[in-house]
Each structure stands twice: as C-alpha cells, then as structure tokens.
Design an enzyme around this catalytic site. Structure first.
Site, short mmCIF file in Angstrom:
data_model
loop_
_atom_site.label_atom_id
_atom_site.label_comp_id
_atom_site.label_asym_id
_atom_site.label_seq_id
_atom_site.Cartn_x
_atom_site.Cartn_y
_atom_site.Cartn_z
N LEU A 37 -3.47 -1.69 -3.29
CA LEU A 37 -3.10 -1.00 -2.06
C LEU A 37 -1.91 -0.12 -2.40
CD1 LEU A 37 -3.99 -0.95 0.92
CD2 LEU A 37 -2.30 -2.73 1.38
N ASP A 38 -2.00 1.18 -2.11
CA ASP A 38 -0.95 2.12 -2.47
C ASP A 38 0.41 1.71 -1.91
OD1 ASP A 38 -2.77 3.67 -3.82
OD2 ASP A 38 -3.00 5.17 -2.23
N PRO A 39 1.50 2.06 -2.59
CA PRO A 39 2.85 1.68 -2.15
C PRO A 39 3.17 2.08 -0.70
CG PRO A 39 2.95 2.52 -4.37
CD PRO A 39 1.54 2.77 -3.90
N ALA A 41 1.03 2.47 1.70
CA ALA A 41 0.08 1.87 2.63
C ALA A 41 0.53 0.44 2.94
CB ALA A 41 -1.31 1.84 2.02
#
Length: 299
Positions: A37-39, A41
């Site tokens: 999960l992107d930083p 997000a």
C-alpha cells in the site's frame, strides 16, 4: 504467534515500515504482508505472522476494494497529487460524460504500470529509474475491475470520489489517469483508502498506535477481530474433515485415498481443500490428484 493481524495503515508509513513496527512490538521474527500500500494511501494491510508467512505465494484471493478521490485538470509524474506537476489543463467534464466513460473501464482492461511503482525490470524497481529521471519501456498488464462506481462528482471543482473493486495488480492512479485522458483532459488521484483486501475489512483493523498501546499494557488479544487464524487466509477453499488416523498420516506428507474420505465420487482434479481434523483444527491445504488427496501446503 501464527496468524494474520489486520493493520489500519496510516499515511507516511510504507508497508515495509508497518512490518518492521509489528515485528518489534510483537517480538516476532517472521512477519510479512499480503500486498503493498503506497505511503500516502491509508487502509487495511493484512500482516502475516509466523507460519502464515508461508501463505504469501498461495493466497487464493488478492482482490481489493478502494475508495479513491480524484481531480481533473492536473497531471503529475507520480499520477497523484503528491508528485511534481507536469501539466495543467482546463477541464469541463460533466457528470453524465464521466458516468458514460466509466463503462469503458469495467471488466478486463489493459494498464501500463506507472514509472513510480514497485514493478521490477532488469532487477531494478521502476521508481528507482524514475528517481534517476529515466523512463523505461514497460509492458501493459491485464487486470480486472469488477465494480467501478461514481460516488460523487463536483463539476465546478472537477473533483470526485470513486468506489473500486478490482483484481490484484490494478493501479488506481493509472485508472484515474487513463479515465481522465479518455475524456480529453488529465487527472490525478488525491486520496486513496483501501477498505478491503484478501477478504479482510478495514473496520476490523487497528492502527499501529493502538497495537502499541495494547502490547504495552499487556492487553493484546489474539482472539480479537483484528487477529485472524492462518486458516482464514484460505476461507474461499472448501473444507474437508478427516479422521484422526488420516490427519496424522496427512500432516506427515502421505497422500490419502479419496475413496476413504467424504470426497468419494465427487472430487475434481486440482481442487484445493482446507484439511481439518475431527475437532475442527486446521491441518494444511490438500489438493486432489487422480484418486488421491495430496499435501499442497503445510502450515
């Protein structure tokens, strides 16, 4: 400790950061996760503990559900609001136009992975090339968007919210960028929340701060909703109850005669089962092969 702890990842944490914190808080050596999960997000990140880490390559359900906010009229190098602006363009998309365009992005679609992503090419991550100012050739990937619903859209600000249910490997940033360009404009993702992953829901997750408080006070409870068994990873597979003798034989790597189980006359080659003993304890995964049930993965 073996199982899955459901973490509500907050902004500015990478998935690796979460794993590192959980490892430290629980004193656990073997820790992994089910999907990056992107930083920037937020949302659910199922973290695997102990023997559950062996499930990473056999997880049956990688589908995800997201709520994504977006804005038209702006483009960045990362395809989200946190990147460097590369283009600004007047946008006058109507809600009706947007609703019609969404139909083209439901079902199986082709996506080109963004340069700022963890996809590896020639042993190097795409984001590493991007940080060096390089753009490399990438191949499109086929992904599936099961549901794509417009929750809201403000025509004056050209911003809105989408609910997305999609397969593993789907880039929401790319989806929004492609959607905008199909409407003759550009667009960026402005927020992203993952509220379901691998069958686990955000409402059952806890933050790292909450986990820290629980472990610090000795109130950590593996019986709570935020902690799930190894077996829960494979909830989509049917279960098979075997006798005590068969259970002992099976966990030691020996195949079982299907005719001597409840599968007799109805098994299908290649079907995977959650094999359990008569008391309901999960033993391992088994797979049918001819007249036998063979060990697929032991935990």
């Amino acid at each position: 400790m073996n199982g899955v702890i459901l973490i509500h990842k907050e902004k500015d944490f990478t998935s690796f950061d979460v794993v590192a914190v959980v490892r430290k808080l629980l004193g656990q050596k073997k820790v992994g996760h089910t999907g990056t999960l992107d930083p920037n997000a937020t949302g659910i990140l199922p973290v695997l503990l102990g023997t559950a880490t062996k499930a990473q390559d056999v997880i049956p359900c990688h589908d995800k559900k997201y709520r994504a906010e977006f804005r038209f009229g702006l483009a960045t190098d990362t395809l989200d609001i946190w990147g460097k602006v590369t283009e600004e363009k007047p946008s006058c998309v109507s809600r009706e136009q947007l609703e019609q365009a969404l139909a083209r992005f439901r079902g199986e679609i082709e996506q080109l992975p963004p340069m700022y992503s963890a996809v590896s090419i020639d042993g190097k991550r795409l984001y590493q090339y991007a940080r060096e100012g390089k753009e490399v050739e990438r191949k499109t990937r086929r992904v599936t968007v099961y549901e794509l619903e417009l929750i809201s859209f403000d025509e004056s600000s050209q911003s809105g919210i989408l609910n997305i249910f999609c397969s593993n490997g789907t880039y929401i940033r790319t989806l929004i960028d492609d959607l905008a360009r199909s409407l003759g404009t550009v667009g960026v993702m402005t927020d992203l929340v993952r509220y379901e992953a691998c069958g686990y829901r955000l409402e059952d997750a806890i933050t790292l701060d909450q986990l820290s408080e629980l472990t610090g006070s000795g109130a950590f409870d593996p019986g709570s909703a935020y902690f799930r068994s190894v077996e829960s990873i494979f909830a989509t597979y049917p279960e098979l109850i075997v006798s005590d003798k068969q259970a002992n034989r099976f966990v030691n790597g020996n195949p079982l005669d299907i005719a001597r189980t409840s599968l007799r006359g109805g098994s299908t080659d290649g079907t995977i089962y959650r094999v359990k003993d008569r008391e309901g304890h999960f033993l391992s995964l088994g797979v049918t092969a001819g007249e036998e049930l063979k060990l697929y993965k032991h935990f």
